[in-house]
Design an enzyme around this catalytic site. Structure first.
Site, PDB file in Angstrom:
ATOM      1  N   SER A 118      36.054 -11.313  35.921  1.00  0.00           N
ATOM      2  CA  SER A 118      35.382 -10.578  34.853  1.00  0.00           C
ATOM      3  C   SER A 118      33.877 -10.630  35.015  1.00  0.00           C
ATOM      4  CB  SER A 118      35.769 -11.171  33.507  1.00  0.00           C
ATOM      5  OG  SER A 118      35.566 -12.560  33.532  1.00  0.00           O
ATOM      6  N   HIS A 139      39.511  -5.134  37.229  1.00  0.00           N
ATOM      7  CA  HIS A 139      39.417  -6.010  36.061  1.00  0.00           C
ATOM      8  C   HIS A 139      40.308  -5.514  34.921  1.00  0.00           C
ATOM      9  CE1 HIS A 139      36.809  -7.779  32.625  1.00  0.00           C
ATOM     10  NE2 HIS A 139      37.742  -8.631  32.984  1.00  0.00           N
ATOM     11  N   GLU A 151      38.976  -1.763  34.843  1.00  0.00           N
ATOM     12  CA  GLU A 151      37.688  -1.433  35.463  1.00  0.00           C
ATOM     13  C   GLU A 151      37.854  -1.562  36.979  1.00  0.00           C
ATOM     14  OE1 GLU A 151      34.221  -2.737  32.410  1.00  0.00           O
ATOM     15  OE2 GLU A 151      35.287  -4.409  33.305  1.00  0.00           O
ATOM     16  N   ASN A 189      32.185  -6.287  29.714  1.00  0.00           N
ATOM     17  CA  ASN A 189      31.545  -7.564  29.369  1.00  0.00           C
ATOM     18  C   ASN A 189      30.034  -7.435  29.210  1.00  0.00           C
ATOM     19  OD1 ASN A 189      33.727  -9.190  28.909  1.00  0.00           O
ATOM     20  ND2 ASN A 189      33.972  -9.759  31.046  1.00  0.00           N
TER      21      ASN A 189
HETATM   22  N1  3HC Z   1      53.648  -8.166  25.661  1.00  0.00           N
HETATM   23  C1  3HC Z   1      54.408  -7.529  24.764  1.00  0.00           C
HETATM   24  N2  3HC Z   1      54.133  -7.475  23.461  1.00  0.00           N
HETATM   25  C2  3HC Z   1      53.006  -8.109  23.057  1.00  0.00           C
HETATM   26  C3  3HC Z   1      52.153  -8.792  23.936  1.00  0.00           C
HETATM   27  C4  3HC Z   1      52.523  -8.816  25.306  1.00  0.00           C
HETATM   28  N3  3HC Z   1      51.795  -9.450  26.226  1.00  0.00           N
HETATM   29  N4  3HC Z   1      51.110  -9.316  23.233  1.00  0.00           N
HETATM   30  C5  3HC Z   1      51.302  -8.962  21.943  1.00  0.00           C
HETATM   31  N5  3HC Z   1      52.446  -8.241  21.844  1.00  0.00           N
HETATM   32  C6  3HC Z   1      53.035  -7.672  20.658  1.00  0.00           C
HETATM   33  C7  3HC Z   1      52.956  -8.589  19.455  1.00  0.00           C
HETATM   34  O1  3HC Z   1      53.919  -9.604  19.563  1.00  0.00           O
HETATM   35  C8  3HC Z   1      53.247  -7.627  18.337  1.00  0.00           C
HETATM   36  O2  3HC Z   1      54.640  -7.424  18.252  1.00  0.00           O
HETATM   37  P1  3HC Z   1      55.348  -7.279  16.820  1.00  0.00           P
HETATM   38  O3  3HC Z   1      54.678  -6.113  16.162  1.00  0.00           O
HETATM   39  O4  3HC Z   1      56.760  -7.014  17.187  1.00  0.00           O
HETATM   40  O5  3HC Z   1      55.123  -8.564  16.122  1.00  0.00           O
HETATM   41  C9  3HC Z   1      52.614  -6.327  18.829  1.00  0.00           C
HETATM   42  O6  3HC Z   1      52.342  -6.519  20.243  1.00  0.00           O
HETATM   43  C10 3HC Z   1      51.345  -5.949  18.150  1.00  0.00           C
HETATM   44  O7  3HC Z   1      50.562  -7.073  17.960  1.00  0.00           O
HETATM   45  P2  3HC Z   1      49.928  -7.423  16.577  1.00  0.00           P
HETATM   46  O8  3HC Z   1      50.779  -7.043  15.445  1.00  0.00           O
HETATM   47  O9  3HC Z   1      49.452  -8.841  16.673  1.00  0.00           O
HETATM   48  O10 3HC Z   1      48.719  -6.563  16.365  1.00  0.00           O
HETATM   49  P3  3HC Z   1      47.831  -5.483  16.979  1.00  0.00           P
HETATM   50  O11 3HC Z   1      48.342  -4.168  16.578  1.00  0.00           O
HETATM   51  O12 3HC Z   1      46.499  -5.970  16.553  1.00  0.00           O
HETATM   52  O13 3HC Z   1      47.845  -5.496  18.568  1.00  0.00           O
HETATM   53  C11 3HC Z   1      46.359  -6.282  20.251  1.00  0.00           C
HETATM   54  C12 3HC Z   1      47.521  -6.604  19.346  1.00  0.00           C
HETATM   55  C13 3HC Z   1      46.702  -5.146  21.192  1.00  0.00           C
HETATM   56  C14 3HC Z   1      46.137  -7.553  21.077  1.00  0.00           C
HETATM   57  C15 3HC Z   1      45.101  -5.895  19.408  1.00  0.00           C
HETATM   58  O14 3HC Z   1      44.871  -6.857  18.436  1.00  0.00           O
HETATM   59  C16 3HC Z   1      43.864  -5.731  20.223  1.00  0.00           C
HETATM   60  O15 3HC Z   1      43.638  -4.706  20.828  1.00  0.00           O
HETATM   61  N6  3HC Z   1      42.989  -6.763  20.213  1.00  0.00           N
HETATM   62  C17 3HC Z   1      41.767  -6.776  20.997  1.00  0.00           C
HETATM   63  C18 3HC Z   1      42.107  -7.275  22.358  1.00  0.00           C
HETATM   64  C19 3HC Z   1      40.938  -7.213  23.261  1.00  0.00           C
HETATM   65  O16 3HC Z   1      39.832  -6.870  22.891  1.00  0.00           O
HETATM   66  N7  3HC Z   1      41.190  -7.572  24.529  1.00  0.00           N
HETATM   67  C20 3HC Z   1      40.178  -7.592  25.525  1.00  0.00           C
HETATM   68  C21 3HC Z   1      39.599  -8.952  25.586  1.00  0.00           C
HETATM   69  S1  3HC Z   1      38.286  -9.011  26.725  1.00  0.00           S
HETATM   70  C22 3HC Z   1      39.055  -9.312  28.187  1.00  0.00           C
HETATM   71  O17 3HC Z   1      40.232  -9.460  28.306  1.00  0.00           O
HETATM   72  C23 3HC Z   1      38.177  -9.332  29.352  1.00  0.00           C
HETATM   73  C24 3HC Z   1      37.790 -10.676  29.783  1.00  0.00           C
HETATM   74  O18 3HC Z   1      37.006 -10.541  30.930  1.00  0.00           O
HETATM   75  C25 3HC Z   1      36.979 -11.451  28.779  1.00  0.00           C
END
Ligand code: 3HC
Length: 299
Positions: A118, A139, A151, A189
């Site tokens: 990242s 990424h 990315e 990032n």
């Molecule tokens: N596989 C399958 N299902 C998954 C899963 C996975 N890996 N992870 C979560 N789920 C499921 C959950 O269990 C949930 O299922 P359910 O509805 O049956 O309980 C469903 O997906 C939806 O999850 P939530 O109800 O918790 O809620 P959301 O609608 O908020 O979705 C999310 C979850 C997609 C993670 C959302 O919260 C989101 O987009 N969050 C932001 C994540 C983000 O910004 N990621 C980037 C981080 S930065 C990065 O990675 C880069 C690094 O370099 C730092």
């Protein structure tokens, strides 16, 4: 070039997600780990994730069919005939260089190498290999099976052919590839890290509580998670490392780690993965904000 067989280096959170989406897209996937126990843990997470997605009708094939295209190994020789290798080992330059240097003579010369880093310079990792033209950044975002973006980063020596093949590969995984260059932090990032660091500084200055700052960005801006939930989700140790690499590159305060983040990491509070960060995750359904402890006042 035609990509049929994919190699994934590392079966942690990101590596297992990348292996999962690659197998789901129809590729034969070999995942390399240092120990069988990490393969077992990662593959169990893949199965759980696939079953969840299948229950929601989000994958067309059966879990068993997708799973059958995955193979775990601890032998680097098993990567020899891979067409595309994605590395997702620990976010540490020396470890990544060592890993690529060791597989470079084994994997066929036509294969493209990609790092899921990242923040570390792709160019600096790439020089550990004898295939600089066929080396890119790829990424992914956590959780990999759900996040639509990838990315794709090119260095000044990446060939057009390798870069386009990496973008195509990203599309085949069901992701939207965005094109970027080997600049520390790429696009996401570069914008996300200053925002997260600002949230911590705002908390340090008493602008609001953990829960209120999170609620503000969720409800006021429509972000899926507030900054502290996201920090705990990404991992405070990982974020702290990223701030070092980015500050070292840009020498700008906006990328520097606030002292609270440093102290949390020194105290072993890494976020959701080990139960404690800006929230206590003992019950993941009901995280408890840690304002009092973080401000050093009686709980
Ligand atoms: N596989 C399958 N299902 C998954 C899963 C996975 N890996 N992870 C979560 N789920 C499921 C959950 O269990 C949930 O299922 P359910 O509805 O049956 O309980 C469903 O997906 C939806 O999850 P939530 O109800 O918790 O809620 P959301 O609608 O908020 O979705 C999310 C979850 C997609 C993670 C959302 O919260 C989101 O987009 N969050 C932001 C994540 C983000 O910004 N990621 C980037 C981080 S930065 C990065 O990675 C880069 C690094 O370099 C730092």
């Amino acid at each position: 070039m035609q990509i049929k067989k994919v190699g994934v280096l590392g079966c942690g959170l990101m590596g297992s997600g990348i292996a999962q989406v690659s197998a789901t897209a129809g590729f034969d996937v070999t995942v390399l780990e240092v120990d069988e126990k990490f393969i077992e843990k990662g593959f169990a997470a893949i199965r759980r994730s696939l079953e969840k997605l299948a229950a929601k009708g989000l994958v067309t094939e059966s879990t068993d069919a997708i799973y059958s295209r995955l193979r775990g190994t601890t032998r680097k020789q098993d990567l020899a005939d891979c067409d595309f290798i994605v590395e997702a080992v620990i976010e540490n330059l020396d470890e990544k260089r060592k890993m690529f240097a060791s597989i470079d003579p084994i994997v066929k010369p036509a294969a493209i190498f990609a790092s899921n880093t990242s923040s570390i310079s792709i160019t600096e990792i790439m020089t550990a290999t004898a295939r600089p033209g066929k080396f890119v950044g790829l990424h992914f975002f956590n959780p990999v099976p759900l996040m639509k973006l990838v990315e794709v980063a090119r260095t000044i020596v990446t060939t057009d052919e390798a870069f386009e093949a990496a973008c195509e590969f990203g599309k085949k995984l069901g992701k939207v590839p965005v094109r970027t260059t080997d600049k520390t932090g790429f696009i996401v990032n570069r914008l996300l890290v200053p925002y997260l660091m600002d949230a911590i500084r705002a908390f340090e200055e008493g602008v609001g509580s953990v829960a209120d700052i999170d609620a503000s960005m969720k409800l006021g801006c429509g972000y899926p998670m507030g900054p502290f939930t996201l920090l705990d989700f990404v991992g405070l140790d990982t974020t702290y490392y990223i701030t070092h690499v980015m500050f070292d590159e840009f020498k700008e305060k906006r990328f520097a780690s606030p002292s609270l983040l440093k102290r949390m990491v020194m105290a072993g509070w890494y976020g959701k993965k080990n139960g404690k960060g800006f929230y206590d995750w003992s019950n993941p359904e009901k995280p408890v904000p840690q304002d009092a402890a973080l401000r050093g006042i009686a709980k």
